[in-house]
Motif scaffolding. Structure first.
Motif, PDB file in Angstrom:
ATOM      1  N   ALA A 257     -13.047   6.646   6.563  1.00  0.00           N
ATOM      2  CA  ALA A 257     -14.475   6.607   6.229  1.00  0.00           C
ATOM      3  C   ALA A 257     -15.184   5.445   6.925  1.00  0.00           C
ATOM      4  CB  ALA A 257     -14.639   6.479   4.713  1.00  0.00           C
TER       5      ALA A 257
ATOM      6  N   ALA B  20      -5.004   5.736   9.936  1.00  0.00           N
ATOM      7  CA  ALA B  20      -6.097   6.319  10.721  1.00  0.00           C
ATOM      8  C   ALA B  20      -6.910   5.207  11.384  1.00  0.00           C
ATOM      9  CB  ALA B  20      -6.980   7.173   9.817  1.00  0.00           C
TER      10      ALA B  20
ATOM     11  N   GLN C  52      -1.621  -2.199   8.170  1.00  0.00           N
ATOM     12  CA  GLN C  52      -1.321  -0.815   7.733  1.00  0.00           C
ATOM     13  C   GLN C  52      -0.435  -0.785   6.489  1.00  0.00           C
ATOM     14  OE1 GLN C  52      -0.127   1.977  10.801  1.00  0.00           O
ATOM     15  NE2 GLN C  52       1.259   2.965   9.364  1.00  0.00           N
ATOM     16  N   ILE C  53      -0.882   0.019   5.522  1.00  0.00           N
ATOM     17  CA  ILE C  53      -0.110   0.224   4.292  1.00  0.00           C
ATOM     18  C   ILE C  53       0.487   1.627   4.370  1.00  0.00           C
ATOM     19  CG2 ILE C  53      -0.244   0.340   1.750  1.00  0.00           C
ATOM     20  CD1 ILE C  53      -1.229  -2.370   2.709  1.00  0.00           C
TER      21      ILE C  53
ATOM     22  N   ILE D 100     -10.063   6.710   1.658  1.00  0.00           N
ATOM     23  CA  ILE D 100      -8.688   7.060   2.070  1.00  0.00           C
ATOM     24  C   ILE D 100      -8.352   8.375   1.383  1.00  0.00           C
ATOM     25  CG2 ILE D 100      -6.248   6.415   1.811  1.00  0.00           C
ATOM     26  CD1 ILE D 100      -7.094   3.490   2.098  1.00  0.00           C
TER      27      ILE D 100
ATOM     28  N   GLY E 134      -5.398   9.931   0.887  1.00  0.00           N
ATOM     29  CA  GLY E 134      -4.224   9.963   0.009  1.00  0.00           C
ATOM     30  C   GLY E 134      -3.092  10.803   0.582  1.00  0.00           C
TER      31      GLY E 134
ATOM     32  N   ASP F 218     -15.180  12.978  -1.333  1.00  0.00           N
ATOM     33  CA  ASP F 218     -14.650  14.332  -1.568  1.00  0.00           C
ATOM     34  C   ASP F 218     -13.921  14.346  -2.922  1.00  0.00           C
ATOM     35  OD1 ASP F 218     -13.341  16.722  -1.600  1.00  0.00           O
ATOM     36  OD2 ASP F 218     -12.060  16.310   0.155  1.00  0.00           O
TER      37      ASP F 218
ATOM     38  N   GLY G  56     -18.133   9.203  -4.301  1.00  0.00           N
ATOM     39  CA  GLY G  56     -19.347   8.622  -3.734  1.00  0.00           C
ATOM     40  C   GLY G  56     -19.112   8.176  -2.307  1.00  0.00           C
TER      41      GLY G  56
HETATM   42  C1  LIG Z   1       5.532   9.857  10.507  1.00  0.00           C
HETATM   43  C2  LIG Z   1       4.186   9.471   9.965  1.00  0.00           C
HETATM   44  C3  LIG Z   1       4.042   8.222   9.398  1.00  0.00           C
HETATM   45  C4  LIG Z   1       2.792   7.842   8.873  1.00  0.00           C
HETATM   46  N1  LIG Z   1       2.670   6.608   8.307  1.00  0.00           N
HETATM   47  C5  LIG Z   1       1.484   6.264   7.724  1.00  0.00           C
HETATM   48  C6  LIG Z   1       1.329   5.021   7.059  1.00  0.00           C
HETATM   49  O1  LIG Z   1       2.229   4.170   7.028  1.00  0.00           O
HETATM   50  N2  LIG Z   1       0.125   4.752   6.486  1.00  0.00           N
HETATM   51  C7  LIG Z   1      -0.926   5.628   6.514  1.00  0.00           C
HETATM   52  O2  LIG Z   1      -2.005   5.318   5.959  1.00  0.00           O
HETATM   53  N3  LIG Z   1      -0.800   6.808   7.151  1.00  0.00           N
HETATM   54  C8  LIG Z   1       0.365   7.129   7.774  1.00  0.00           C
HETATM   55  N4  LIG Z   1       0.459   8.322   8.422  1.00  0.00           N
HETATM   56  C9  LIG Z   1      -0.784   9.109   8.628  1.00  0.00           C
HETATM   57  C10 LIG Z   1      -1.151   9.936   7.424  1.00  0.00           C
HETATM   58  O3  LIG Z   1      -0.517  11.188   7.491  1.00  0.00           O
HETATM   59  C11 LIG Z   1      -2.681  10.177   7.381  1.00  0.00           C
HETATM   60  O4  LIG Z   1      -3.080  10.767   8.608  1.00  0.00           O
HETATM   61  C12 LIG Z   1      -3.496   8.905   7.185  1.00  0.00           C
HETATM   62  O5  LIG Z   1      -3.015   8.201   6.059  1.00  0.00           O
HETATM   63  C13 LIG Z   1      -4.953   9.317   6.935  1.00  0.00           C
HETATM   64  O6  LIG Z   1      -5.725   8.154   6.818  1.00  0.00           O
HETATM   65  P1  LIG Z   1      -7.109   8.238   6.023  1.00  0.00           P
HETATM   66  O7  LIG Z   1      -6.845   8.613   4.611  1.00  0.00           O
HETATM   67  O8  LIG Z   1      -7.800   6.945   6.297  1.00  0.00           O
HETATM   68  O9  LIG Z   1      -7.901   9.351   6.817  1.00  0.00           O
HETATM   69  P2  LIG Z   1      -8.302  10.840   6.385  1.00  0.00           P
HETATM   70  O10 LIG Z   1      -7.121  11.602   5.938  1.00  0.00           O
HETATM   71  O11 LIG Z   1      -9.098  11.393   7.514  1.00  0.00           O
HETATM   72  O12 LIG Z   1      -9.211  10.623   5.135  1.00  0.00           O
HETATM   73  C14 LIG Z   1     -10.467  10.005   5.173  1.00  0.00           C
HETATM   74  C15 LIG Z   1     -11.053  10.152   3.784  1.00  0.00           C
HETATM   75  O13 LIG Z   1     -12.279   9.459   3.747  1.00  0.00           O
HETATM   76  C16 LIG Z   1     -13.200  10.231   2.978  1.00  0.00           C
HETATM   77  N5  LIG Z   1     -14.536   9.836   3.452  1.00  0.00           N
HETATM   78  C17 LIG Z   1     -15.106  10.050   4.667  1.00  0.00           C
HETATM   79  N6  LIG Z   1     -16.307   9.457   4.724  1.00  0.00           N
HETATM   80  C18 LIG Z   1     -16.507   8.864   3.521  1.00  0.00           C
HETATM   81  C19 LIG Z   1     -17.545   8.060   2.979  1.00  0.00           C
HETATM   82  N7  LIG Z   1     -18.628   7.749   3.688  1.00  0.00           N
HETATM   83  N8  LIG Z   1     -17.412   7.613   1.713  1.00  0.00           N
HETATM   84  C20 LIG Z   1     -16.327   7.919   0.957  1.00  0.00           C
HETATM   85  N9  LIG Z   1     -15.317   8.655   1.423  1.00  0.00           N
HETATM   86  C21 LIG Z   1     -15.381   9.109   2.697  1.00  0.00           C
HETATM   87  C22 LIG Z   1     -12.856  11.663   3.267  1.00  0.00           C
HETATM   88  O14 LIG Z   1     -13.285  12.482   2.199  1.00  0.00           O
HETATM   89  C23 LIG Z   1     -11.343  11.589   3.379  1.00  0.00           C
HETATM   90  O15 LIG Z   1     -10.724  11.862   2.132  1.00  0.00           O
HETATM   91  C24 LIG Z   1       1.681   8.716   8.949  1.00  0.00           C
HETATM   92  C25 LIG Z   1       1.862   9.993   9.516  1.00  0.00           C
HETATM   93  C26 LIG Z   1       3.082  10.348  10.018  1.00  0.00           C
HETATM   94  C27 LIG Z   1       3.233  11.708  10.614  1.00  0.00           C
END
Ligand SMILES: Cc1cc2nc3c(=O)[nH]c(=O)nc-3n(C[C@H](O)[C@H](O)[C@H](O)COP(=O)(O)OP(=O)(O)OC[C@H]3O[C@@H](n4cnc5c(N)ncnc54)[C@H](O)[C@@H]3O)c2cc1C
Length: 328
Positions: free
Chosen positions: A218, A245, A257-258, A275, A277, A297, A312
């Protein structure tokens, strides 16, 4: 059948002259193992100028706090540390070497286990010695499965999850501090310390902090991350974290990174801003005592594990929160 008395070597972790609190989880595990088997444990502090760290560890019932101190050990360079641990474990007839599950332990303890020809288990959350044979529970698949395993051999090297072992209470009885001599010339010299990039001054480390504020996709850029995630963290005296991300997008450094491939944290309060989740993120923070999620969302998976959720836009909600929480 009763279990053999354990002789446990706990590896202390420290940084910048401060004991890493995760060490106390390893101490708690050693205490339990020794209580259950009438054994005893010693704590090893490696480094240079570590007298205060050793002193801080004298209140936890160790038979000795061992100190291996030398300028050559100023930085935790894995090959040297591993060899000292292995030599001491052998010389002192240890049956287990235990460290906290951390980046430091991931680097050092498998090398020590290889030098000792010992079995190694990481991310242990429980040990049952009652049947004569030790049965270990450990985390698998980003925290989605728990394996129950045994480990053959007289000596075991373990890392334990800090969230599974709460810090023990210090006692007034003090353990002796014992210097151990090391021959620096006999230590391996393959890894050379070059430099260290300091984390942002003034904020605690996420693995040690009581509160962690973490940001996800986000947040559109580094300025927004600093203003919203950093801003909220600062009013709460919290550490900052990030989803992968943001790391992949170059918005936050890898050190924040967590998750499965980042840091594992278990603070009292984890605040997830934007995030989703994903299970890989949850693997690093789901043991937090209280989880708060803000996401626009309502269906985001993070809400399934959150204790408190707010649907929010972080760009609206977080500045309001910061204003409300700021001391007048
Ligand atoms: C082998 C492997 C290892 C991994 N290791 C890790 C790891 O150690 N840590 C990790 O985090 N990920 C890891 N990942 C990546 C993980 O699968 C996800 O892609 C990543 O966690 C997504 O990050 P995110 O939640 O920030 O992004 P997204 O999944 O894109 O989510 C973004 C969220 O933000 C919300 N949002 C957008 N705009 C707003 C706004 N203005 N206000 C409020 N909400 C908003 C959206 O609704 C969405 O839910 C790994 C993946 C693999 C394949």
């Amino acid at each position: 059948m009763s279990a053999t008395p354990q002789q446990v070597l706990v590896i202390a972790e420290h940084d910048d002259g401060q004991l890493k609190l995760a060490t106390l989880a390893a101490v708690r595990c050693a205490q339990q193992l020794c209580r259950d088997t009438n054994g005893q444990f010693e704590i090893l502090v490696l480094g240079s100028s570590v007298a205060s760290i050793a002193d801080a560890l004298t209140s936890y019932g160790a038979a000795n706090v061992l100190v291996a101190e030398h300028a050559a050990l100023e930085h935790p360079v894995a090959d040297k540390h591993a060899q000292i641990i292995a030599e001491l474990a052998m010389a002192r007839h240890m049956t287990a070497v235990i460290g906290a599950a951390s980046t430091f332990s991931k680097d050092v303890l498998p090398r020590a286990a290889a030098l000792l020809d010992a079995g190694m288990l990481s991310d242990v959350i429980a040990i049952d010695p009652s049947g004569g044979e030790y049965v270990f529970e450990r985390i698998l698949f980003a925290g989605n499965a728990i394996a129950t395993v045994t480990l053959a051999g007289p000596l075991r090297v373990l890392t334990v999850r800090p969230s599974a072992y709460s810090a023990p209470e210090p006692s007034t009885t003090k353990s002796p501090v014992v210097a151990v001599s090391i021959v620096v010339a006999s230590l391996p010299n393959q890894i050379q310390f070059v430099s260290r990039e300091e984390r942002q001054a003034g904020r605690p480390d996420a693995t040690e902090a009581r509160i962690v504020v973490s940001g996800g996709r986000a947040l559109k850029n580094a300025e927004d991350y600093e203003r919203l995630v950093g801003g909220l963290a600062d009013v709460l005296h919290a550490a900052v974290g990030s989803s992968r991300a943001l790391v992949d997008a170059g918005i936050t450094p890898n050190s924040l990174q967590i998750g499965q491939t980042g840091k594992i944290v278990a603070p009292d309060l984890y605040i997830a801003l934007g995030i989703s989740g994903a299970i890989q993120h949850l693997a690093g923070m789901k043991d937090a005592r209280t989880i708060v999620a803000i996401n626009q969302d309502a269906e985001a998976p993070i809400f399934e594990i959150a204790d408190y959720g707010l649907v929010g836009d972080v760009y609206q909600v977080v500045p309001e929160l910061i204003t409300k929480l700021k001391p007048a």
